[in-house]
Design an enzyme around this catalytic site. Structure first.
Site, PDB file in Angstrom:
ATOM      1  N   ASN A 273       0.867  -1.182   0.000  1.00 31.40           N
ATOM      2  CA  ASN A 273       0.000   0.000   0.000  1.00 31.40           C
ATOM      3  C   ASN A 273       0.898   1.225   0.000  1.00 31.40           C
ATOM      4  OD1 ASN A 273      -1.861   1.992   0.385  1.00 31.40           O
ATOM      5  ND2 ASN A 273      -2.256   1.512   2.549  1.00 31.40           N
TER       6      ASN A 273
ATOM      7  N   LYS B  74       0.065   4.257  -0.402  1.00 26.58           N
ATOM      8  CA  LYS B  74      -0.638   5.466   0.067  1.00 26.58           C
ATOM      9  C   LYS B  74      -0.360   6.607  -0.925  1.00 26.58           C
ATOM     10  CE  LYS B  74       0.172   3.771   4.688  1.00 26.58           C
ATOM     11  NZ  LYS B  74      -0.042   3.966   6.089  1.00 26.58           N
TER      12      LYS B  74
ATOM     13  N   GLU C 285      -7.038   4.877   7.465  1.00 25.53           N
ATOM     14  CA  GLU C 285      -6.881   6.303   7.128  1.00 25.53           C
ATOM     15  C   GLU C 285      -8.135   6.818   6.431  1.00 25.53           C
ATOM     16  OE1 GLU C 285      -3.119   5.803   5.114  1.00 25.53           O
ATOM     17  OE2 GLU C 285      -2.217   5.315   7.044  1.00 25.53           O
TER      18      GLU C 285
ATOM     19  N   GLU D 237      -5.410  -4.696  10.695  1.00 22.27           N
ATOM     20  CA  GLU D 237      -4.407  -3.655  10.864  1.00 22.27           C
ATOM     21  C   GLU D 237      -4.705  -2.870  12.135  1.00 22.27           C
ATOM     22  OE1 GLU D 237      -2.448  -2.497   6.967  1.00 22.27           O
ATOM     23  OE2 GLU D 237      -4.282  -1.347   7.048  1.00 22.27           O
TER      24      GLU D 237
ATOM     25  N   SER E 101       3.321  -1.703  10.349  1.00 20.38           N
ATOM     26  CA  SER E 101       4.780  -1.683  10.517  1.00 20.38           C
ATOM     27  C   SER E 101       5.450  -3.024  10.205  1.00 20.38           C
ATOM     28  CB  SER E 101       5.152  -1.186  11.920  1.00 20.38           C
ATOM     29  OG  SER E 101       4.692   0.145  12.090  1.00 20.38           O
TER      30      SER E 101
HETATM   31  C1  PEP Z   1      -0.815   0.407   5.842  1.00 23.93           C
HETATM   32  O1  PEP Z   1      -0.767   1.471   5.279  1.00 23.93           O
HETATM   33  O2  PEP Z   1      -1.759  -0.342   5.618  1.00 23.93           O
HETATM   34  C2  PEP Z   1       0.270   0.036   6.740  1.00 23.93           C
HETATM   35  C3  PEP Z   1       0.183  -1.100   7.373  1.00 23.93           C
HETATM   36  O3  PEP Z   1       1.329   0.911   6.863  1.00 23.93           O
HETATM   37  P1  PEP Z   1       2.747   0.633   7.592  1.00 23.93           P
HETATM   38  O4  PEP Z   1       3.250  -0.680   7.065  1.00 23.93           O
HETATM   39  O5  PEP Z   1       3.602   1.771   7.206  1.00 23.93           O
HETATM   40  O6  PEP Z   1       2.477   0.558   9.055  1.00 23.93           O
END
Ligand code: PEP
Length: 247
Positions: free
Chosen positions: A11, A13, A95, A165, A210
């Site tokens: 992802n 973003k 988000e 998540e 993360s």
């Molecule tokens: C995400 O955007 O779904 C995500 C898990 O971001 P990150 O890996 O940066 O925590």
């Protein structure tokens, strides 16, 4: 137990550009046979370029509209995505829920619209730190999953993916331990199994928050963790390639 093919979903973003598309595609196309199905989700402007370069991986969008077409300035429809032969779409990312006010009902509408267009929706669920500390993780996740089942039936998960998540782990560097994540994944699978055991066993449940090339192996080794939805680390070609190879 049904064998589920693992998934590694990037992802990006609102990050990345054409040169990242090119670098990532060229690296992933050279990975050869991987255990995992790899999916790259760039921003809308890069979907077509990404798709045209995708050999060893699939392409997904990060969001879509619940509407079919019409006066919805700035929105992108499921049909526009399938027109580009996009196969996956992330739905209800935290988000989108927190910043753009997407509630369970809108998320369920988008989920159903994606399915009816032939896309595979990746439904994001997860609790905030306050909800976890209050002992509400299962209630929150359960409500988010049931919002889809109550409106569209459990069959909606026959060709779909869930990404657990925890909001407190996204972009913070704080990963849930493999055991903490497994506990929630097992809970989600058992929840879906209350409605349909076969669908529950087939359903890929990804962990996101993360994930990086140092923790991915331990996370993906858990019996109910079928891969990852990766944000930050998916912007670094070598890191993401290593994550894809850590199954
Ligand atoms: C995400 O955007 O779904 C995500 C898990 O971001 P990150 O890996 O940066 O925590």
């Amino acid at each position: 137990m049904t064998a589920r093919r693992p998934l590694a979903v990037a992802n990006w973003k609102m990050n990345g550009d054409l040169s990242l598309v090119e670098a990532m595609a060229s690296r992933l196309n050279k990975l050869g046979e991987t255990k995992a199905q790899i999916v790259i989700c760039p921003s809308f402007p890069f979907l077509a370029a990404c798709k045209s370069q995708a050999q060893g991986f699939k392409v997904g969008a990060q969001n879509m509209s619940e509407q079919d077409c019409g006066a919805f300035t700035g929105e992108v429809s499921a049909q526009m995505l399938t027109g580009l032969e996009i196969e996956y779409v992330i739905i209800g990312h935290s988000e989108r829920r927190a910043i753009y006010g997407e509630d369970d009902s809108l998320v369920a509408q988008k989920f159903a619209k994606a399915l009816s267009a032939g896309l595979t929706p990746i439904l994001c669920v997860g609790e905030t730190i306050e909800q976890r500390e209050a002992g509400d993780t299962e209630a929150v996740v359960s409500a988010q999953v049931k919002a889809v089942i109550d409106t569209h039936g459990v069959a909606a998960f026959d060709n779909a993916v869930i990404a657990y998540e925890p909001v407190w782990a996204i972009g913070t560097g704080k990963t849930a331990t493999a055991e903490m994540a497994q506990e929630v994944h097992q809970f989600i699978r058992a929840l879906v199994a209350q409605f349909d055991e076969v669908i529950a066993q087939k359903l890929p449940i990804l962990y996101g928050g993360s994930v990086n090339s140092s923790n991915s192996q331990a996370l993906f080794a858990q019996p109910d963790i079928d891969g990852g939805l990766v944000g930050g680390a998916s912007l670094k070609v070598e890191d993401f390639a290593a994550i894809c190879q850590s199954f």
